[in-house]
Design a protein around this motif. Sequence first.
Motif, mmCIF file in Angstrom:
data_model
loop_
_atom_site.group_PDB
_atom_site.id
_atom_site.type_symbol
_atom_site.label_atom_id
_atom_site.label_comp_id
_atom_site.label_asym_id
_atom_site.label_seq_id
_atom_site.Cartn_x
_atom_site.Cartn_y
_atom_site.Cartn_z
ATOM 1 N N THR A 196 25.759 20.489 -35.531
ATOM 2 C CA THR A 196 25.432 20.376 -36.953
ATOM 3 C C THR A 196 25.409 21.765 -37.582
ATOM 4 N N PRO A 197 26.116 21.963 -38.707
ATOM 5 C CA PRO A 197 26.053 23.260 -39.396
ATOM 6 C C PRO A 197 24.627 23.561 -39.862
ATOM 7 N N ALA A 198 24.312 24.838 -39.967
ATOM 8 C CA ALA A 198 22.946 25.275 -40.303
ATOM 9 C C ALA A 198 22.439 24.666 -41.609
ATOM 10 N N GLU A 199 23.315 24.517 -42.615
ATOM 11 C CA GLU A 199 22.850 24.006 -43.914
ATOM 12 C C GLU A 199 22.444 22.528 -43.864
ATOM 13 N N TYR A 200 22.850 21.809 -42.826
ATOM 14 C CA TYR A 200 22.471 20.397 -42.698
ATOM 15 C C TYR A 200 21.521 20.152 -41.524
ATOM 16 N N ASP A 201 21.216 21.193 -40.769
ATOM 17 C CA ASP A 201 20.342 21.053 -39.605
ATOM 18 C C ASP A 201 18.892 21.187 -40.064
ATOM 19 N N ASN A 202 18.310 20.054 -40.446
ATOM 20 C CA ASN A 202 16.952 20.046 -40.985
ATOM 21 C C ASN A 202 16.196 18.835 -40.443
ATOM 22 N N GLU A 203 15.015 18.595 -40.970
ATOM 23 C CA GLU A 203 14.174 17.501 -40.468
ATOM 24 C C GLU A 203 14.814 16.119 -40.652
ATOM 25 N N ILE A 204 15.594 15.944 -41.714
ATOM 26 C CA ILE A 204 16.236 14.649 -41.954
ATOM 27 C C ILE A 204 17.357 14.427 -40.938
ATOM 28 N N MET A 205 18.138 15.470 -40.642
ATOM 29 C CA MET A 205 19.187 15.336 -39.632
ATOM 30 C C MET A 205 18.572 15.064 -38.265
#
Length: 155
Positions: free
Chosen positions: A124-133
């Motif tokens: 997952t790219p950094a800009e989408y690698d968050n709590e929701i992902m």
Amino acid sequence: MSLLRLFRCNGNRSIRSICTGQIILGSRYNDNKPPTPMIDLEDKSIPIPIYKEKKNEPLRLQKSRLLYQSRKRGMLENGLLLSTFAAKYLEAMDAKQTKLYDQLINMPTNDWDIFYWATGVKPTPAEYDNEIMALLKEHVKNADREKRICQPNLY
């Protein structure tokens, strides 16, 4: 009278072409005009519009929009994954989480990327690698072995 003969008697070339195996693109057959060319999805010369974030959208309306967008992805795999995810988690999301989910499903221009990130095939790219992902990846693992062969009811 056979079905093919019925179509031939009808004189409708579009319907008759289905029976005879001819492929005709477009709504009307025209002998003088070449068929419409197919669009190559890998053709980068066709610009994909940039997603414009909705400003001042009420949270309830945003969640309703995201629920619909989660179901209507254009590819069955993401339709099933995202619709079951939205049905399970979207209602409890706060404004920040809802915004992250909105960006996740609307910013990437390729739905296959979302599928590959969620299933772990691609990083997952950094800009989408968050709590929701992270939550979506857990949902995809389906540790509870839930049946997910169709989308959940809207209401």
